[in-house]
Design an enzyme around this catalytic site. Structure first.
Site, PDB file in Angstrom:
ATOM      1  N   ASP A 194      26.443   1.517  26.976  1.00  0.00           N
ATOM      2  CA  ASP A 194      27.799   1.134  27.336  1.00  0.00           C
ATOM      3  C   ASP A 194      28.597   2.366  27.759  1.00  0.00           C
ATOM      4  O   ASP A 194      28.760   3.312  26.980  1.00  0.00           O
ATOM      5  CB  ASP A 194      28.474   0.452  26.149  1.00  0.00           C
ATOM      6  CG  ASP A 194      29.743  -0.263  26.544  1.00  0.00           C
ATOM      7  OD1 ASP A 194      30.740   0.428  26.834  1.00  0.00           O
ATOM      8  OD2 ASP A 194      29.735  -1.503  26.570  1.00  0.00           O
ATOM      9  N   HIS A 246      21.561   1.295   5.023  1.00  0.00           N
ATOM     10  CA  HIS A 246      20.804   2.252   4.223  1.00  0.00           C
ATOM     11  C   HIS A 246      21.588   2.491   2.943  1.00  0.00           C
ATOM     12  O   HIS A 246      22.786   2.217   2.857  1.00  0.00           O
ATOM     13  CB  HIS A 246      20.603   3.579   4.967  1.00  0.00           C
ATOM     14  CG  HIS A 246      21.876   4.235   5.393  1.00  0.00           C
ATOM     15  ND1 HIS A 246      22.779   4.799   4.512  1.00  0.00           N
ATOM     16  CD2 HIS A 246      22.424   4.403   6.619  1.00  0.00           C
ATOM     17  CE1 HIS A 246      23.803   5.297   5.168  1.00  0.00           C
ATOM     18  NE2 HIS A 246      23.623   5.061   6.464  1.00  0.00           N
ATOM     19  N   SER A 301      26.774   3.721  11.147  1.00  0.00           N
ATOM     20  CA  SER A 301      25.730   3.110  10.322  1.00  0.00           C
ATOM     21  C   SER A 301      26.231   1.784   9.756  1.00  0.00           C
ATOM     22  O   SER A 301      27.295   1.720   9.138  1.00  0.00           O
ATOM     23  CB  SER A 301      25.348   4.030   9.170  1.00  0.00           C
ATOM     24  OG  SER A 301      24.703   5.173   9.628  1.00  0.00           O
TER      25      SER A 301
END
Length: 327
Positions: free
Chosen positions: A274, A155, A289
């Site tokens: 996980d 992003h 991110s």
């Protein structure tokens, strides 16, 4: 003013987040997935208005020069009297020597206007009544390399005050060291924090809605994989690559729950499964991110957002969308 993100990974942007242009077909090339954390320093193309303010003139009167000229938060000041502005310090020096009214070139929504402003005469010199940002620094995750090019974050980096994509003149990536992680809890996303060590790793060339792009000067190791076409990405098991403790990039299991739900970087919904990652981070944290998603041996996408009310889950962007305008 400098936006201080210096010891945090750059956060994702919603849901709570965490040179020639070339377009490529997913079937036509391979990339080297990364997952490493780097320091990021960006210098804006113009000065971003973060707020306006009333100032006190020498005679005791109060004045807000910018507000009276319809200069708003999110505007970008590009020039003063026809000279390109490179920094806040440059603006201050030019104001000190300016005589009378000045002309600012102001960009808003991609359109430029020339605005005449009468600076306030204060005891500290001429003032415009503007809070301005000329740079930002933080840390982010590199998704992948294509030759000497890199893509990161999944992003764009937005101005924290206006929410607009920051116009970037130039930038650099540097080495970093993770120092701590704050676990996510429902209602309160956590974060990875660290320090930038100053080692030059490459140049940033573009800050776009689908990611941060640039050229790397450092060597990077790893196995090249194909980029999955959007139609190849399926619900089911996958993994992400991330460094969440400073001990290097590791692979963690996730589940892709939904696919192609939007076209704005929220192309998938993913859930961390996980147990090691859940124990250390509580799910997705700010700073993940850009973490690459691998499915069936191909780069399927990158993590972009964390859900505030379920921090095990978040959004991800398709690799094809991330890389479509890679610089």
């Amino acid at each position: 003013m400098l936006l201080i993100l210096k010891y945090k990974f750059l956060p994702a942007l919603s849901a709570f987040i965490t040179t020639a242009v070339f377009s490529v077909s997913a079937a036509a090339f391979e990339v080297v997935p990364s997952g490493e954390c780097v320091g990021v320093k960006l210098y804006t193309d113009g000065l971003i208005v973060t707020d306006t303010a009333t100032v006190t003139e020498r005679d005791g009167s109060r004045k807000n020069p910018a507000k009276g000229c319809d200069i708003r938060r999110g505007d970008v000041i590009k020039q003063l009297n026809g000279t390109k502005l490179l920094s806040n310090d440059m603006l201050i020096e030019m104001l000190r020597t300016a005589q009378g009214d000045i002309t600012l070139t102001v960009s808003r929504g991609g359109k430029e206007r020339h605005i005449s402003v009468s600076p306030a005469d204060t005891a500290d010199g001429p003032k415009l009544g503007l809070w301005l940002r000329d740079s930002t620094a933080g840390m982010g995750t590199v998704t992948c390399y294509v030759g000497d090019r890199f893509a990161a974050l999944g992003h764009g980096i937005c101005d924290i005050d206006s929410g607009n994509i920051m116009p970037v003149a130039h930038g650099i990536i540097q080495g970093s060291r993770i120092t701590a992680v704050t676990r996510s809890e429902n209602g309160l996303p956590g974060a990875i924090t660290g320090e930038i060590n100053g080692e030059f790793l490459g140049s940033v060339t573009a800050n776009r809605e689908n990611g941060l792009f640039g050229r790397s000067t450092s060597s990077h190791s790893g196995t090249a994989v194909e980029v999955a076409k959007k139609a190849e990405v399926r619900r089911g098991g996958a993994t992400i690559l991330a460094d969440i403790d400073g001990c290097g990039v590791k692979e963690y299991a996730i589940e892709i729950n939904r696919v192609a739900i939007a076209s704005d970087g929220r192309d998938m919904v993913i859930t961390v499964t996980d147990p090691t990652l859940l124990e250390k981070t509580g799910g997705i944290v700010q700073g993940m991110s850009g973490a690459p998603i691998i499915q069936n041996g191909k780069l399927a996408g990158a993590v972009t957002h964390v859900f505030v009310n379920d921090t095990r889950s978040g959004y991800a962007i398709f690799a094809e969308n991330l890389l479509r305008d890679m610089m």
